[in-house]
Design a protein around this motif. Sequence first.
Motif, PDB file in Angstrom:
ATOM      1  N   LEU A  90     -49.472  33.220  30.182  1.00 31.35           N
ATOM      2  CA  LEU A  90     -48.253  33.653  30.848  1.00 31.35           C
ATOM      3  C   LEU A  90     -47.229  32.531  30.927  1.00 31.35           C
ATOM      4  O   LEU A  90     -46.027  32.747  30.759  1.00 31.35           O
ATOM      5  CB  LEU A  90     -48.583  34.171  32.247  1.00 31.35           C
ATOM      6  N   ALA A  91     -47.673  31.323  31.164  1.00 32.41           N
ATOM      7  CA  ALA A  91     -46.754  30.195  31.325  1.00 32.41           C
ATOM      8  C   ALA A  91     -46.160  29.761  30.002  1.00 32.41           C
ATOM      9  O   ALA A  91     -45.002  29.368  29.926  1.00 32.41           O
ATOM     10  CB  ALA A  91     -47.482  29.024  31.991  1.00 32.41           C
ATOM     11  N   ARG A  92     -46.949  29.837  28.930  1.00 32.06           N
ATOM     12  CA  ARG A  92     -46.517  29.287  27.656  1.00 32.06           C
ATOM     13  C   ARG A  92     -46.007  30.331  26.676  1.00 32.06           C
ATOM     14  O   ARG A  92     -45.290  30.005  25.742  1.00 32.06           O
ATOM     15  CB  ARG A  92     -47.673  28.535  26.992  1.00 32.06           C
ATOM     16  N   GLY A  93     -46.435  31.558  26.842  1.00 32.82           N
ATOM     17  CA  GLY A  93     -46.090  32.572  25.854  1.00 32.82           C
ATOM     18  C   GLY A  93     -47.013  32.546  24.656  1.00 32.82           C
ATOM     19  O   GLY A  93     -46.909  33.386  23.773  1.00 32.82           O
ATOM     20  N   VAL A  94     -47.917  31.575  24.575  1.00 31.51           N
ATOM     21  CA  VAL A  94     -48.918  31.491  23.515  1.00 31.51           C
ATOM     22  C   VAL A  94     -50.256  31.168  24.157  1.00 31.51           C
ATOM     23  O   VAL A  94     -50.325  30.619  25.253  1.00 31.51           O
ATOM     24  CB  VAL A  94     -48.571  30.408  22.466  1.00 31.51           C
ATOM     25  N   ASP A  95     -51.336  31.538  23.469  1.00 32.64           N
ATOM     26  CA  ASP A  95     -52.673  31.281  23.970  1.00 32.64           C
ATOM     27  C   ASP A  95     -53.159  29.952  23.402  1.00 32.64           C
ATOM     28  O   ASP A  95     -53.573  29.877  22.242  1.00 32.64           O
ATOM     29  CB  ASP A  95     -53.597  32.429  23.558  1.00 32.64           C
ATOM     30  N   VAL A  96     -53.095  28.890  24.193  1.00 40.15           N
ATOM     31  CA  VAL A  96     -53.510  27.574  23.707  1.00 40.15           C
ATOM     32  C   VAL A  96     -55.002  27.532  23.426  1.00 40.15           C
ATOM     33  O   VAL A  96     -55.475  26.651  22.705  1.00 40.15           O
ATOM     34  CB  VAL A  96     -53.141  26.463  24.707  1.00 40.15           C
ATOM     35  N   CYS A  97     -55.743  28.475  23.981  1.00 33.76           N
ATOM     36  CA  CYS A  97     -57.181  28.508  23.749  1.00 33.76           C
ATOM     37  C   CYS A  97     -57.511  28.862  22.305  1.00 33.76           C
ATOM     38  O   CYS A  97     -58.618  28.589  21.837  1.00 33.76           O
ATOM     39  CB  CYS A  97     -57.845  29.503  24.698  1.00 33.76           C
ATOM     40  N   THR A  98     -56.596  29.508  21.622  1.00 30.59           N
ATOM     41  CA  THR A  98     -56.790  29.824  20.203  1.00 30.59           C
ATOM     42  C   THR A  98     -55.842  29.031  19.306  1.00 30.59           C
ATOM     43  O   THR A  98     -55.936  29.113  18.088  1.00 30.59           O
ATOM     44  CB  THR A  98     -56.567  31.329  19.948  1.00 30.59           C
ATOM     45  N   GLU A  99     -54.919  28.263  19.899  1.00 30.21           N
ATOM     46  CA  GLU A  99     -53.926  27.533  19.107  1.00 30.21           C
ATOM     47  C   GLU A  99     -54.528  26.302  18.450  1.00 30.21           C
ATOM     48  O   GLU A  99     -54.093  25.881  17.379  1.00 30.21           O
ATOM     49  CB  GLU A  99     -52.754  27.114  20.003  1.00 30.21           C
TER      50      GLU A  99
ATOM     51  N   ASN B  18     -49.243  16.819  30.840  1.00 28.77           N
ATOM     52  CA  ASN B  18     -47.941  16.391  31.347  1.00 28.77           C
ATOM     53  C   ASN B  18     -47.865  14.897  31.635  1.00 28.77           C
ATOM     54  O   ASN B  18     -46.768  14.341  31.736  1.00 28.77           O
ATOM     55  CB  ASN B  18     -47.609  17.179  32.626  1.00 28.77           C
ATOM     56  N   LEU B  19     -49.026  14.248  31.764  1.00 27.49           N
ATOM     57  CA  LEU B  19     -49.032  12.803  31.999  1.00 27.49           C
ATOM     58  C   LEU B  19     -48.420  12.046  30.828  1.00 27.49           C
ATOM     59  O   LEU B  19     -47.899  10.937  30.995  1.00 27.49           O
ATOM     60  CB  LEU B  19     -50.471  12.330  32.239  1.00 27.49           C
ATOM     61  N   LEU B  20     -48.464  12.655  29.641  1.00 24.73           N
ATOM     62  CA  LEU B  20     -47.921  11.999  28.443  1.00 24.73           C
ATOM     63  C   LEU B  20     -46.477  11.566  28.632  1.00 24.73           C
ATOM     64  O   LEU B  20     -46.098  10.447  28.256  1.00 24.73           O
ATOM     65  CB  LEU B  20     -48.024  12.957  27.247  1.00 24.73           C
ATOM     66  N   PHE B  21     -45.652  12.426  29.207  1.00 24.39           N
ATOM     67  CA  PHE B  21     -44.207  12.218  29.179  1.00 24.39           C
ATOM     68  C   PHE B  21     -43.727  11.058  30.062  1.00 24.39           C
ATOM     69  O   PHE B  21     -42.951  10.220  29.591  1.00 24.39           O
ATOM     70  CB  PHE B  21     -43.499  13.529  29.517  1.00 24.39           C
ATOM     71  N   PRO B  22     -44.150  10.944  31.324  1.00 21.23           N
ATOM     72  CA  PRO B  22     -43.751   9.742  32.070  1.00 21.23           C
ATOM     73  C   PRO B  22     -44.356   8.476  31.489  1.00 21.23           C
ATOM     74  O   PRO B  22     -43.722   7.409  31.529  1.00 21.23           O
ATOM     75  CB  PRO B  22     -44.265  10.011  33.494  1.00 21.23           C
ATOM     76  N   CYS B  23     -45.552   8.576  30.927  1.00 19.98           N
ATOM     77  CA  CYS B  23     -46.190   7.386  30.351  1.00 19.98           C
ATOM     78  C   CYS B  23     -45.407   6.867  29.146  1.00 19.98           C
ATOM     79  O   CYS B  23     -45.174   5.656  29.035  1.00 19.98           O
ATOM     80  CB  CYS B  23     -47.627   7.705  29.931  1.00 19.98           C
TER      81      CYS B  23
ATOM     82  N   SER C  75     -37.119  20.090  37.304  1.00 23.53           N
ATOM     83  CA  SER C  75     -38.368  20.810  37.559  1.00 23.53           C
ATOM     84  C   SER C  75     -38.322  21.508  38.907  1.00 23.53           C
ATOM     85  O   SER C  75     -38.770  22.652  39.054  1.00 23.53           O
ATOM     86  CB  SER C  75     -39.549  19.831  37.508  1.00 23.53           C
ATOM     87  N   TRP C  76     -37.776  20.808  39.906  1.00 22.39           N
ATOM     88  CA  TRP C  76     -37.671  21.410  41.241  1.00 22.39           C
ATOM     89  C   TRP C  76     -36.717  22.594  41.221  1.00 22.39           C
ATOM     90  O   TRP C  76     -36.992  23.638  41.829  1.00 22.39           O
ATOM     91  CB  TRP C  76     -37.182  20.352  42.222  1.00 22.39           C
ATOM     92  N   SER C  77     -35.600  22.479  40.516  1.00 22.11           N
ATOM     93  CA  SER C  77     -34.617  23.566  40.461  1.00 22.11           C
ATOM     94  C   SER C  77     -35.154  24.770  39.723  1.00 22.11           C
ATOM     95  O   SER C  77     -34.906  25.920  40.098  1.00 22.11           O
ATOM     96  CB  SER C  77     -33.332  23.074  39.777  1.00 22.11           C
ATOM     97  N   ALA C  78     -35.888  24.532  38.620  1.00 18.79           N
ATOM     98  CA  ALA C  78     -36.373  25.632  37.786  1.00 18.79           C
ATOM     99  C   ALA C  78     -37.702  26.192  38.275  1.00 18.79           C
ATOM    100  O   ALA C  78     -38.089  27.291  37.882  1.00 18.79           O
ATOM    101  CB  ALA C  78     -36.520  25.158  36.342  1.00 18.79           C
ATOM    102  N   GLY C  79     -38.402  25.437  39.109  1.00 16.39           N
ATOM    103  CA  GLY C  79     -39.702  25.900  39.574  1.00 16.39           C
ATOM    104  C   GLY C  79     -40.802  25.714  38.554  1.00 16.39           C
ATOM    105  O   GLY C  79     -41.894  26.269  38.719  1.00 16.39           O
ATOM    106  N   GLU C  80     -40.538  24.944  37.500  1.00 21.77           N
ATOM    107  CA  GLU C  80     -41.546  24.634  36.501  1.00 21.77           C
ATOM    108  C   GLU C  80     -41.233  23.265  35.887  1.00 21.77           C
ATOM    109  O   GLU C  80     -40.094  22.807  35.945  1.00 21.77           O
ATOM    110  CB  GLU C  80     -41.583  25.705  35.393  1.00 21.77           C
ATOM    111  N   TYR C  81     -42.246  22.684  35.320  1.00 22.32           N
ATOM    112  CA  TYR C  81     -42.116  21.315  34.829  1.00 22.32           C
ATOM    113  C   TYR C  81     -41.166  21.236  33.637  1.00 22.32           C
ATOM    114  O   TYR C  81     -41.325  21.956  32.644  1.00 22.32           O
ATOM    115  CB  TYR C  81     -43.495  20.780  34.438  1.00 22.32           C
ATOM    116  N   LYS C  82     -40.162  20.351  33.731  1.00 20.25           N
ATOM    117  CA  LYS C  82     -39.214  20.114  32.643  1.00 20.25           C
ATOM    118  C   LYS C  82     -39.364  18.659  32.205  1.00 20.25           C
ATOM    119  O   LYS C  82     -39.074  17.739  32.972  1.00 20.25           O
ATOM    120  CB  LYS C  82     -37.774  20.366  33.115  1.00 20.25           C
ATOM    121  N   ASN C  83     -39.813  18.481  30.977  1.00 17.71           N
ATOM    122  CA  ASN C  83     -40.117  17.123  30.539  1.00 17.71           C
ATOM    123  C   ASN C  83     -39.120  16.547  29.552  1.00 17.71           C
ATOM    124  O   ASN C  83     -39.239  15.376  29.178  1.00 17.71           O
ATOM    125  CB  ASN C  83     -41.513  17.088  29.897  1.00 17.71           C
TER     126      ASN C  83
END
Length: 244
Positions: free
Chosen positions: A9-18, A89-94, A135-143
Amino acid sequence: MSTATEVVLARGVDVCTEYNVPLAVEDFAPVILAGIAFWYLAQAVRVALPRAYPVALVGGLVVTLGGLAKATWKILVATGCWEYPILENLLFPCIALGFSATAWAAFSLAKGREANPWLFVAFPLAAGLGSGWMSWSAGEYKNWPLLIAAAVAACVMAISLAVVAFRAGKRSVGYLLVIYTLGTNILPPLAAQPAQSLEIQWAEQLTNTAVQASFLVSAMWLLSYYRERAASGAVEATAEAGVS
């Protein structure tokens, strides 16, 4: 940890099969190559500008940590559909913070002295604040502000090192760093595309591995170059002392 349904639902794709397991395992290769390259770069900085060494070392470690977290996330998803968004998500600040640190060290190498650090500190912090606010404005993580900061810093790092190589007459290393710069700008937009085939992802990851290998070769030469300069300078100083 998110459930598989929440992931779709969050991604629009199934990462379990990607991703499959071989693809996820291969994702560690560019991370390891880059980590070794950053170590060589830090050692070169240690020889040329000892006071900048801790910044270069920590910056490389932070980038490597982010890459390992993302690769670990990918293999967990591929093996059991275990989704830990914090690892991804840890990738992006790092990479934003780490590349800014290594960019400062590389820019200092090109200048031959320590550069003003404030721009290299302010840029990733501004990106982090921008990402947090969005991220706070959109309600989801923006990297993407962090991704832009990381890409710019990586380019500054590679271009600075290329300048060192071209000045030293080592054009082959300079061209390798140009390739690294191009890869840094081309690969992230491609990787950000949703619902990619395994063939495309393999092409992207193998290209990234080749790009990081070019960085490793360049960093190895850089350490050798500065060690030779340091040894030559020591010989000259000894000779001058003997004459006087």
